[in-house]
Design an enzyme around this catalytic site. Sequence first.
Site, PDB file in Angstrom:
ATOM      1  CG  HIS A 155      75.833  53.812  10.116  1.00 15.15           C
ATOM      2  ND1 HIS A 155      75.438  52.586   9.616  1.00 15.15           N
ATOM      3  CD2 HIS A 155      74.684  54.500  10.382  1.00 15.15           C
ATOM      4  CE1 HIS A 155      74.116  52.522   9.598  1.00 15.15           C
ATOM      5  NE2 HIS A 155      73.634  53.674  10.051  1.00 15.15           N
ATOM      6  CG  HIS A 182      70.280  54.882   8.587  1.00 13.88           C
ATOM      7  ND1 HIS A 182      70.858  54.481   9.773  1.00 13.88           N
ATOM      8  CD2 HIS A 182      69.085  55.447   8.941  1.00 13.88           C
ATOM      9  CE1 HIS A 182      70.079  54.788  10.786  1.00 13.88           C
ATOM     10  NE2 HIS A 182      68.986  55.381  10.312  1.00 13.88           N
ATOM     11  CB  CYS A 220      74.830  50.723   6.297  1.00 16.64           C
ATOM     12  SG  CYS A 220      76.519  50.871   6.939  1.00 16.64           S
TER      13      CYS A 220
END
EC number: 2.3.1.135
Length: 230
Positions: A60, A72, A161
């Site tokens: 991530h 994010h 992301c």
Amino acid sequence: MKNPMLEAVSLVLEKLLFISYFKFFSSGAPGQDKAGNTLYEISSFLRGDVLEVPRTHLTHYGIYLGDNRVAHMMPDILLALTDDKGRTQKVVSNKRLILGVIGRVASIRVDTVEDFAYGAEILVNHLDRSLKKKALLNEEVAQRAEKLLGITPYSLLWNNCEHFVTYCRYGTPISPQADKFCENVKIIIRDQRSVLASAVLGLASIFCLGLTSYTTLPAIFIPFLLWMAG
């Protein structure tokens, strides 16, 4: 005109990647390991740094904005159900995230470093080395991230992301981990043994569960799809 075969393959890839994404967020307590030790030092982060949270299946990504804030991209089904910012700004639960992936709705949001890390260690600017790309100035990176804050369409393969972070950091949205996943699936598809294995499993399901639409159609469609895509 869209190619039905390509759309079907894309759908299968997204569903497989979704399973990995679910496992990514299935454990951990924000900001600490099992012994309660902090896994990172916030004071070492600079505005515009790329923060990475590595997990077993996926990584991530976020952009550090300073003052313990990280921008994010997070899938969140609640964004499609309400305009109440008091509710949508709360930390995204696993249920909201999973349904957001399915509904393809997300937001580029700001959370604390602790909530962003979700119990994992944090790597800083690791993409600079792995991609070997020249990064923009940190302040420009942060400003790009801030301009993109808000609701956005979501796709595990085409807009995740990592696409957000690489656009902010390098000016081009790419996702090496999504590309790698597709390459691995392509290798499996090109192996003709996959067609045979899927056909055998399909026949076995018909034999065990009977000749019904929910056993017959997959038994025919999946081997055919693998054969055509191989």
